[in-house]
Write a protein that holds these residues in place. Structure first.
Motif, PDB file in Angstrom:
ATOM      1  N   ARG A   1     -50.265 -77.052  52.374  1.00 38.05           N
ATOM      2  CA  ARG A   1     -50.092 -75.827  53.175  1.00 38.05           C
ATOM      3  C   ARG A   1     -50.158 -74.583  52.292  1.00 38.05           C
ATOM      4  N   MET A   2     -49.589 -74.662  51.105  1.00 37.65           N
ATOM      5  CA  MET A   2     -49.642 -73.511  50.197  1.00 37.65           C
ATOM      6  C   MET A   2     -51.076 -73.232  49.761  1.00 37.65           C
ATOM      7  N   CYS A   3     -51.835 -74.293  49.521  1.00 39.37           N
ATOM      8  CA  CYS A   3     -53.238 -74.109  49.153  1.00 39.37           C
ATOM      9  C   CYS A   3     -54.021 -73.464  50.295  1.00 39.37           C
ATOM     10  N   GLU A   4     -53.755 -73.910  51.512  1.00 41.82           N
ATOM     11  CA  GLU A   4     -54.449 -73.358  52.687  1.00 41.82           C
ATOM     12  C   GLU A   4     -54.081 -71.903  52.928  1.00 41.82           C
ATOM     13  N   ALA A   5     -52.859 -71.511  52.537  1.00 40.12           N
ATOM     14  CA  ALA A   5     -52.384 -70.146  52.788  1.00 40.12           C
ATOM     15  C   ALA A   5     -53.000 -69.140  51.825  1.00 40.12           C
ATOM     16  N   GLY A   6     -53.705 -69.607  50.801  1.00 44.63           N
ATOM     17  CA  GLY A   6     -54.359 -68.698  49.879  1.00 44.63           C
ATOM     18  C   GLY A   6     -53.407 -67.897  49.010  1.00 44.63           C
ATOM     19  N   LEU A   7     -52.318 -68.529  48.574  1.00 42.05           N
ATOM     20  CA  LEU A   7     -51.357 -67.829  47.726  1.00 42.05           C
ATOM     21  C   LEU A   7     -51.978 -67.519  46.365  1.00 42.05           C
ATOM     22  N   ARG A   8     -51.554 -66.408  45.772  1.00 42.10           N
ATOM     23  CA  ARG A   8     -51.965 -66.109  44.402  1.00 42.10           C
ATOM     24  C   ARG A   8     -51.357 -67.144  43.459  1.00 42.10           C
ATOM     25  N   THR A   9     -51.910 -67.262  42.254  1.00 37.98           N
ATOM     26  CA  THR A   9     -51.466 -68.296  41.313  1.00 37.98           C
ATOM     27  C   THR A   9     -49.974 -68.222  41.064  1.00 37.98           C
ATOM     28  N   SER A  10     -49.454 -67.037  40.761  1.00 35.14           N
ATOM     29  CA  SER A  10     -48.029 -66.898  40.474  1.00 35.14           C
ATOM     30  C   SER A  10     -47.189 -67.205  41.712  1.00 35.14           C
ATOM     31  N   GLU A  11     -47.691 -66.852  42.898  1.00 32.53           N
ATOM     32  CA  GLU A  11     -46.960 -67.152  44.134  1.00 32.53           C
ATOM     33  C   GLU A  11     -46.912 -68.653  44.379  1.00 32.53           C
ATOM     34  N   PHE A  12     -48.038 -69.339  44.122  1.00 29.10           N
ATOM     35  CA  PHE A  12     -48.060 -70.787  44.279  1.00 29.10           C
ATOM     36  C   PHE A  12     -47.072 -71.447  43.326  1.00 29.10           C
ATOM     37  N   GLU A  13     -47.064 -70.998  42.083  1.00 30.05           N
ATOM     38  CA  GLU A  13     -46.190 -71.601  41.078  1.00 30.05           C
ATOM     39  C   GLU A  13     -44.716 -71.405  41.429  1.00 30.05           C
ATOM     40  N   THR A  14     -44.363 -70.187  41.805  1.00 29.07           N
ATOM     41  CA  THR A  14     -42.951 -69.931  42.094  1.00 29.07           C
ATOM     42  C   THR A  14     -42.517 -70.561  43.410  1.00 29.07           C
ATOM     43  N   MET A  15     -43.437 -70.746  44.352  1.00 27.51           N
ATOM     44  CA  MET A  15     -43.083 -71.441  45.592  1.00 27.51           C
ATOM     45  C   MET A  15     -42.815 -72.918  45.293  1.00 27.51           C
ATOM     46  N   PHE A  16     -43.646 -73.509  44.440  1.00 26.95           N
ATOM     47  CA  PHE A  16     -43.401 -74.898  44.034  1.00 26.95           C
ATOM     48  C   PHE A  16     -42.049 -74.999  43.340  1.00 26.95           C
ATOM     49  N   PHE A  17     -41.766 -74.060  42.461  1.00 30.91           N
ATOM     50  CA  PHE A  17     -40.462 -74.005  41.784  1.00 30.91           C
ATOM     51  C   PHE A  17     -39.335 -73.966  42.806  1.00 30.91           C
ATOM     52  N   LEU A  18     -39.470 -73.133  43.809  1.00 30.29           N
ATOM     53  CA  LEU A  18     -38.405 -72.953  44.796  1.00 30.29           C
ATOM     54  C   LEU A  18     -38.106 -74.257  45.524  1.00 30.29           C
ATOM     55  N   PHE A  19     -39.139 -74.976  45.930  1.00 27.81           N
ATOM     56  CA  PHE A  19     -38.919 -76.246  46.626  1.00 27.81           C
ATOM     57  C   PHE A  19     -38.425 -77.327  45.670  1.00 27.81           C
ATOM     58  N   ALA A  20     -39.076 -77.423  44.514  1.00 23.85           N
ATOM     59  CA  ALA A  20     -38.765 -78.519  43.592  1.00 23.85           C
ATOM     60  C   ALA A  20     -37.360 -78.416  43.017  1.00 23.85           C
ATOM     61  N   VAL A  21     -36.868 -77.192  42.822  1.00 20.98           N
ATOM     62  CA  VAL A  21     -35.557 -77.011  42.210  1.00 20.98           C
ATOM     63  C   VAL A  21     -34.496 -76.649  43.235  1.00 20.98           C
ATOM     64  N   ALA A  22     -34.689 -75.534  43.951  1.00 20.47           N
ATOM     65  CA  ALA A  22     -33.657 -75.088  44.894  1.00 20.47           C
ATOM     66  C   ALA A  22     -33.468 -76.094  46.031  1.00 20.47           C
ATOM     67  N   GLY A  23     -34.561 -76.635  46.544  1.00 19.41           N
ATOM     68  CA  GLY A  23     -34.444 -77.591  47.635  1.00 19.41           C
ATOM     69  C   GLY A  23     -33.795 -78.890  47.227  1.00 19.41           C
ATOM     70  N   ASN A  24     -33.865 -79.200  45.947  1.00 20.02           N
ATOM     71  CA  ASN A  24     -33.248 -80.412  45.413  1.00 20.02           C
ATOM     72  C   ASN A  24     -31.773 -80.166  45.114  1.00 20.02           C
ATOM     73  N   GLU A  25     -31.511 -79.070  44.399  1.00 16.70           N
ATOM     74  CA  GLU A  25     -30.181 -78.888  43.816  1.00 16.70           C
ATOM     75  C   GLU A  25     -29.102 -78.591  44.858  1.00 16.70           C
ATOM     76  N   THR A  26     -29.447 -77.895  45.916  1.00 14.26           N
ATOM     77  CA  THR A  26     -28.431 -77.544  46.913  1.00 14.26           C
ATOM     78  C   THR A  26     -27.775 -78.792  47.491  1.00 14.26           C
ATOM     79  N   LEU A  27     -28.573 -79.756  47.930  1.00 16.03           N
ATOM     80  CA  LEU A  27     -28.001 -80.985  48.489  1.00 16.03           C
ATOM     81  C   LEU A  27     -27.435 -81.884  47.411  1.00 16.03           C
ATOM     82  N   ARG A  28     -28.002 -81.837  46.234  1.00 18.83           N
ATOM     83  CA  ARG A  28     -27.485 -82.631  45.134  1.00 18.83           C
ATOM     84  C   ARG A  28     -26.044 -82.220  44.809  1.00 18.83           C
ATOM     85  N   ASN A  29     -25.698 -80.965  45.083  1.00 15.34           N
ATOM     86  CA  ASN A  29     -24.324 -80.508  44.918  1.00 15.34           C
ATOM     87  C   ASN A  29     -23.516 -80.652  46.201  1.00 15.34           C
TER      88      ASN A  29
END
Length: 433
Positions: free
Chosen positions: A251-279
């Motif tokens: 979905r991020m690829c289809e949305a045409g995000l800029r490189t930095s936006e794609f990277e930080t969105m992946f970061f947000l899901f991979a880290v924030a989406g993991n850590e909140t429930l992990r705690n």
């Protein structure tokens, strides 16, 4: 009553939270004033900061969170600690979490389709099955540290929605440890991923992990900087070359995000989406087991799981605080706040505000209404909140109803995460019949 500045500063120090959230101090501060100036003394190798305004009352926390025109996520990003360089700040600003409307709204729409009711229904069934598998595997043992078990479910779920292969799931844990747990020596240097078990893309990414903790200018390497996350972003780009259909990466690829936006969105899901429930998951279980009457209540009445989940999130908020920056000279809670000042909202304090929650230090699984702010408020209300509730409800219900006689291990006290941002446990040993 006047509170000594050193005592106020305790709410900033990571070591404070290694002993537990200072709810008594929050209550003392709320009773005297709604807004407090907090200094940022140096912590270990990290330098001192300029200080910030701490917002502790529920109404003021919600006001700040719903007013991006006055309190921006974008100006200084959303962590208490300022980014080290202008380049680090510019990179951080590309993240959805660190943007204000309308830029934030554009990025949010790019991923919101991943959380449609139909998608969540399908995920809920898979999550229930995974929770059942985890608890069934536990049952014969009679004793376990439930933190790794609780961590498995959000990591498994995130890998599924991101399209990360099963072999590479432990990379998500590794990245979270480094980014969220950098104030804790047990996490800052941890590496959970076994290179021999990874895919080719996973091994290539792991080889790019920084091996030094200092930036070229000699300062400590900020764990949220682009340089510190080179391995994560390399992996994200490798995954995007052939993104699994229907995944968030697709979905991020289809949305045409800029490189930095794609990277930080992946970061947000991979880290924030993991850590909140992990705690939140082990924290919620700890809250239940230290309130045996409420634990027995839920084990007898599993239909209470929906309000119980909300109360456990209120009682043990996974995220302690978030930062904003004043966009202009303004007034907050009757106090003047200058343009450019840091303003930090404390979810943990707001969730125990007695003007909103009667008997706020009592765990009441049937509490209603329950206007907690553990998922934030306003434009930045957590996009994955419904998914988080599904996971938390599924695993806690299974544990409580299928592990009879559940109790804390008396000879192994819980070990808390050293962090002034995440309300976490590193170990929670329990026993059952």
């Amino acid at each position: 009553m006047t509170v000594d500045q050193a005592r106020v500063n305790r709410i900033f120090l990571p070591g404070t939270y290694a002993e537990g959230v200072p709810y008594e101090l929050f209550r003392e501060l709320r009773a005297e004033a709604p807004l407090w100036w907090v200094e940022e003394p140096p912590v270990g190798e990290w330098p001192a900061g300029p200080g910030y305004w701490a917002v502790l009352r529920h109404a003021d926390v919600k006001h700040v969170l719903r007013s991006p025109e006055d309190f921006s996520s974008h100006l200084g990003a959303t962590q208490i600690r300022d980014p080290d360089t202008p380049a680090d700040l510019a990179f951080a600003r590309t993240m959805m979490l660190n943007q204000d409307p309308p830029g934030h709204s554009r990025l949010r729409r790019a991923v919101a389709a991943a959380f449609t009711p139909r998608t969540l229904r399908e995920l809920a069934a898979a999550i229930e099955n995974r929770a059942a598998e985890l608890v069934t595997a536990l049952r014969p043992r009679g004793e376990a540290d439930v933190v790794p078990v609780a961590a498995d479910l959000p990591v498994w779920t995130l890998a599924r929605i991101l399209g990360v292969p099963e072999q590479d799931r432990q990379l998500l844990v590794d990245w979270s440890n480094r980014v969220i747990g950098y104030q804790d020596p047990d996490h800052a240097e941890s590496r959970t991923a076994d290179p021999s078990a990874l895919t080719e893309a996973g091994r290539a990414a792991l080889a790019l992990r920084p091996t030094v903790r200092t930036a070229p200018d000699g300062r400590p390497l900020n764990p949220r900087s682009r340089a510190a996350l080179a391995d994560m972003f390399a992996y994200a780009h490798a995954l995007a070359e052939q993104p699994p259909p229907g995944s968030i990466v697709a979905r991020m690829c289809e949305a045409g995000l800029r490189t930095s936006e794609f990277e930080t969105m992946f970061f947000l899901f991979a880290v924030a989406g993991n850590e909140t429930l992990r705690n939140g998951l082990p924290g919620g279980l700890h809250s239940l087991l230290t309130h045996p009457g409420q634990y027995r209540r839920l084990s007898r009445q599993p239909r209470l799981i929906a309000p119980a989940t909300e109360e456990l999130l209120r009682f043990w908020p996974p995220v302690l605080q978030f930062r904003r920056t004043a966009t202009r000279d303004t007034v907050l809670a009757g106090r003047p706040v200058r343009a450019g000042a840091k303003v930090v909202v404390y979810h943990a304090s707001a969730n125990r505000d007695g003007s909103v929650f009667p008997d706020p230090d009592r765990l009441d699984l049937a509490r209603t209404p329950n206007d907690h702010v553990s998922f934030g408020f306003g434009p930045h209300f957590c996009v994955g909140a419904r998914l988080a509730r599904i996971q938390m409800s599924a695993l806690i219900r299974r544990i409580v109803t299928e592990l009879p006689g559940l109790r804390l291990a008396s000879d192994a006290p819980p070990k808390r995460l050293v962090s002034n941002f995440q309300n976490g446990l590193k170990e929670l040993r329990v026993r059952w019949e």
